[in-house]
Scaffold this motif. Structure first.
Motif, PDB file in Angstrom:
ATOM      1  N   TYR A  28      46.301  64.894  51.315  1.00 11.00           N
ATOM      2  CA  TYR A  28      45.960  63.874  50.326  1.00 11.00           C
ATOM      3  C   TYR A  28      46.368  62.524  50.888  1.00 11.00           C
ATOM      4  O   TYR A  28      47.546  62.238  51.041  1.00 11.00           O
ATOM      5  CB  TYR A  28      46.661  64.171  48.995  1.00 11.00           C
ATOM      6  N   LEU A  29      45.386  61.696  51.197  1.00 11.42           N
ATOM      7  CA  LEU A  29      45.619  60.404  51.829  1.00 11.42           C
ATOM      8  C   LEU A  29      45.592  59.305  50.783  1.00 11.42           C
ATOM      9  O   LEU A  29      44.712  59.280  49.932  1.00 11.42           O
ATOM     10  CB  LEU A  29      44.549  60.133  52.888  1.00 11.42           C
ATOM     11  N   VAL A  30      46.564  58.389  50.892  1.00 13.88           N
ATOM     12  CA  VAL A  30      46.615  57.230  50.007  1.00 13.88           C
ATOM     13  C   VAL A  30      46.000  56.062  50.758  1.00 13.88           C
ATOM     14  O   VAL A  30      46.459  55.698  51.830  1.00 13.88           O
ATOM     15  CB  VAL A  30      48.071  56.908  49.602  1.00 13.88           C
ATOM     16  N   LYS A  31      44.934  55.504  50.187  1.00 12.22           N
ATOM     17  CA  LYS A  31      44.240  54.387  50.816  1.00 12.22           C
ATOM     18  C   LYS A  31      45.070  53.120  50.711  1.00 12.22           C
ATOM     19  O   LYS A  31      45.861  52.957  49.790  1.00 12.22           O
ATOM     20  CB  LYS A  31      42.887  54.148  50.142  1.00 12.22           C
ATOM     21  N   LYS A  32      44.866  52.224  51.655  1.00 12.35           N
ATOM     22  CA  LYS A  32      45.522  50.929  51.606  1.00 12.35           C
ATOM     23  C   LYS A  32      44.975  50.173  50.395  1.00 12.35           C
ATOM     24  O   LYS A  32      43.770  50.102  50.176  1.00 12.35           O
ATOM     25  CB  LYS A  32      45.251  50.139  52.883  1.00 12.35           C
ATOM     26  N   VAL A  33      45.862  49.605  49.591  1.00 12.94           N
ATOM     27  CA  VAL A  33      45.490  48.969  48.331  1.00 12.94           C
ATOM     28  C   VAL A  33      44.771  47.648  48.586  1.00 12.94           C
ATOM     29  O   VAL A  33      45.203  46.830  49.383  1.00 12.94           O
ATOM     30  CB  VAL A  33      46.753  48.723  47.471  1.00 12.94           C
ATOM     31  N   THR A  34      43.643  47.481  47.888  1.00 15.25           N
ATOM     32  CA  THR A  34      42.926  46.214  47.890  1.00 15.25           C
ATOM     33  C   THR A  34      42.905  45.692  46.460  1.00 15.25           C
ATOM     34  O   THR A  34      43.251  46.420  45.528  1.00 15.25           O
ATOM     35  CB  THR A  34      41.470  46.386  48.389  1.00 15.25           C
ATOM     36  N   LYS A  35      42.470  44.475  46.282  1.00 16.93           N
ATOM     37  CA  LYS A  35      42.521  43.881  44.947  1.00 16.93           C
ATOM     38  C   LYS A  35      41.544  44.534  43.975  1.00 16.93           C
ATOM     39  O   LYS A  35      41.715  44.473  42.777  1.00 16.93           O
ATOM     40  CB  LYS A  35      42.292  42.376  45.007  1.00 16.93           C
ATOM     41  N   GLY A  46      40.278  27.494  40.768  1.00 19.75           N
ATOM     42  CA  GLY A  46      39.241  28.501  40.998  1.00 19.75           C
ATOM     43  C   GLY A  46      39.811  29.749  41.656  1.00 19.75           C
ATOM     44  O   GLY A  46      39.491  30.877  41.269  1.00 19.75           O
ATOM     45  N   ALA A  47      40.676  29.554  42.643  1.00 16.59           N
ATOM     46  CA  ALA A  47      41.297  30.696  43.319  1.00 16.59           C
ATOM     47  C   ALA A  47      42.204  31.454  42.366  1.00 16.59           C
ATOM     48  O   ALA A  47      42.222  32.693  42.367  1.00 16.59           O
ATOM     49  CB  ALA A  47      42.090  30.218  44.533  1.00 16.59           C
ATOM     50  N   LEU A  48      42.947  30.742  41.540  1.00 22.24           N
ATOM     51  CA  LEU A  48      43.832  31.400  40.576  1.00 22.24           C
ATOM     52  C   LEU A  48      43.022  32.191  39.559  1.00 22.24           C
ATOM     53  O   LEU A  48      43.391  33.309  39.199  1.00 22.24           O
ATOM     54  CB  LEU A  48      44.706  30.364  39.855  1.00 22.24           C
ATOM     55  N   GLU A  49      41.927  31.617  39.102  1.00 17.46           N
ATOM     56  CA  GLU A  49      41.085  32.320  38.130  1.00 17.46           C
ATOM     57  C   GLU A  49      40.479  33.572  38.751  1.00 17.46           C
ATOM     58  O   GLU A  49      40.422  34.626  38.125  1.00 17.46           O
ATOM     59  CB  GLU A  49      39.976  31.391  37.649  1.00 17.46           C
ATOM     60  N   LYS A  50      40.062  33.460  40.000  1.00 13.80           N
ATOM     61  CA  LYS A  50      39.457  34.591  40.702  1.00 13.80           C
ATOM     62  C   LYS A  50      40.464  35.723  40.918  1.00 13.80           C
ATOM     63  O   LYS A  50      40.124  36.890  40.808  1.00 13.80           O
ATOM     64  CB  LYS A  50      38.918  34.119  42.051  1.00 13.80           C
ATOM     65  N   GLU A  51      41.710  35.392  41.219  1.00  3.93           N
ATOM     66  CA  GLU A  51      42.739  36.382  41.526  1.00  3.93           C
ATOM     67  C   GLU A  51      43.502  36.871  40.300  1.00  3.93           C
ATOM     68  O   GLU A  51      44.330  37.755  40.416  1.00  3.93           O
ATOM     69  CB  GLU A  51      43.743  35.806  42.535  1.00  3.93           C
ATOM     70  N   SER A  52      43.232  36.303  39.150  1.00  2.00           N
ATOM     71  CA  SER A  52      43.982  36.639  37.943  1.00  2.00           C
ATOM     72  C   SER A  52      43.815  38.112  37.576  1.00  2.00           C
ATOM     73  O   SER A  52      42.699  38.603  37.479  1.00  2.00           O
ATOM     74  CB  SER A  52      43.510  35.775  36.777  1.00  2.00           C
TER      75      SER A  52
END
Length: 195
Positions: free
Chosen positions: A52-59, A176-182
């Motif tokens: 069982y492999l755990v994938k690297k976490v992405t957003k 804009g970046a903060l809204e996108k990453e929220s």
């Protein structure tokens, strides 16, 4: 979030990735290869034949897609789907899921911290904008009352307007970046996708 902070985060991520990649290459070169004549795969490591492999976490990742099940034979033969990065391999799915959840929590904590830093930077820049506007207004008032310094004050205001425009653009990009990453926006989008 300040550009130097973003640059440092990106630089550290790239450095970590390259170090990890070089380590993986060294480990692959050091591992013994399977004999060509062996046709039957004997699995003495796993209980059910699966890893069982755990994938690297992405957003964009959630609990449902973080664990991938593969047979040990597939893993050693290199028949894995390309492009997916893994952070661990576990003999039991519950261990893998626990590690995946921990990785998601760590990612969310870092994201929250970055958002807080970004919000404080936005507040700092907005205060600077207000200060520049006040200075421009004061210079304009003085220019009206002091015709001899009008040229000097107008030139100063032109420079201040240029600074103001740069800072306002930076604030808009940062917002804009903060809204996108929220994380709140990500949860809202997930709910919309499910409906």
């Amino acid at each position: 979030m300040a550009k130097p902070n973003l640059k440092n985060i990106i630089r550290e991520s790239i450095t970590d990735y390259l170090t990890e990649l070089n380590t993986e290459r060294e480990e692959i070169q050091e591992t013994p290869t399977l004999e060509e004549g062996a046709s039957e795969f004997e699995d003495k490591v796993t209980k059910d034949g699966n890893i069982y492999l755990v994938k690297k976490v992405t957003k964009d990742m959630s609990e449902g897609g973080i664990v991938e099940t593969v047979t040990l034979e597939e893993l050693l033969d290199g028949n894995m789907i390309g492009g997916t990065e893994y952070t661990g391999a576990y003999l039991a799915s519950n261990q893998a899921l626990a590690a995946g959840k921990k990785a998601l929590k760590d990612r969310d904590a870092k994201l929250k911290e970055n958002i807080e830093v970004g919000k404080s930077k936005v507040a700092e820049l907005e205060a600077k904008i207000e200060g520049l506007k006040k200075t421009i207004e004061d210079n304009s008032t003085r220019a009206v009352h002091d015709p001899q310094r009008r040229g000097e004050l107008t030139e100063t205001n032109d420079n201040l307007f240029a600074q103001l425009e740069k800072i306002e653009n930076a604030v808009e990009k940062l917002k804009g970046a903060l809204e996108k990453e929220s994380p709140k926006k990500a949860k809202k989008e997930k709910k919309e996708d499910e409906e």
